[in-house]
Design an enzyme around this catalytic site. Structure first.
Site, PDB file in Angstrom:
ATOM      1  CB  CYS A  73      -5.411  -0.743  32.644  1.00 39.29           C
ATOM      2  SG  CYS A  73      -5.167   0.478  34.120  1.00 39.29           S
ATOM      3  CG  HIS A 161      -1.102   0.051  30.395  1.00 38.70           C
ATOM      4  ND1 HIS A 161      -2.164   0.286  29.394  1.00 38.70           N
ATOM      5  CD2 HIS A 161      -1.320   0.667  31.529  1.00 38.70           C
ATOM      6  CE1 HIS A 161      -3.387   0.887  30.269  1.00 38.70           C
ATOM      7  NE2 HIS A 161      -2.768   1.419  31.227  1.00 38.70           N
ATOM      8  CD  GLU A 163      -0.812  -0.891  26.257  1.00 41.27           C
ATOM      9  OE1 GLU A 163      -1.469  -0.123  26.759  1.00 41.27           O
ATOM     10  OE2 GLU A 163      -0.742  -2.103  26.823  1.00 41.27           O
TER      11      GLU A 163
END
Length: 192
Positions: A73, A161, A163
């Site tokens: 990002c 993202h 994660e």
């Protein structure tokens, strides 16, 4: 053991990036973005997401190292701006569940996700033009540059993202980055 540091740009998910790497059996450390890159001994660097370009500390200096870098990002936007690309406001805005089309099946970071993957991404700001030397590797209906790679310099970026749980194949992105770092480490040792 492979060591990858996560440079904290004050993003709300940064601790999850470190945890994803740790869960893959990688030695990992979360470091503040004001830490001098010369003091960091690692096989790879993740530039985390974060709120804005005004709080990126010394993140840019990590691009000058000799280990692979993954920008997530804001981290990707740092790579984009600093290396001659263009970043601007996204038309879509905030967080959304997005289907991303993988454009380069042989890309070492995102190619294994082809032909498409579902991700959780913020598009408040985004890379609009990739820097020279980079290949556009993924796009979506809401963002023309969802991922980019410069395999010659081992610099990679994803707008989404990997994660967070909402991203379907996020662990695979981290697994692929670990493989990139391990391959670069072997190459560096062979040249030493």
């Amino acid at each position: 053991m492979t060591k990858i540091v996560v440079v904290d740009n004050h993003g709300q998910f940064t601790h999850l990036e470190r945890r994803a790497l740790r869960d893959l059996g990688v030695e990992t450390e979360l470091i503040d973005n004001d830490v001098d890159p010369e003091e960091v001994d690692a096989d790879g660097v993740v530039l985390s997401g974060g709120p804005d370009m005004d709080r990126i500390g010394r993140s840019v200096e990590y691009l000058e190292g000799d280990v692979p870098v993954l920008g997530i990002c804001l981290g990707m936007q740092i790579i984009g701006v600093e290396l001659g690309g263009r970043v601007d406001s996204g038309e879509y805005g905030g967080y959304a569940d997005v289907t991303v089309d993988i454009l380069e099946e042989d890309d070492p970071l995102v190619g294994s996700l082809a032909p498409e993957t579902r991700v959780w991404a913020s598009h408040a700001d985004e890379v609009k033009e990739v820097p020279e030397g980079f290949t556009l590797t993924a796009k979506s209906d809401v963002c023309g540059v969802e991922a980019m790679s410069d395999t010659d310099r081992d610099l990679y970026g994803v707008q989404w993202h990997p994660e967070v749980a909402h991203t379907e194949e996020g662990d695979e992105v981290f697994e692929n980055f670990v493989e990139i770092c391990e391959s670069a480490k072997v190459d560096a040792e062979a040249q030493a």
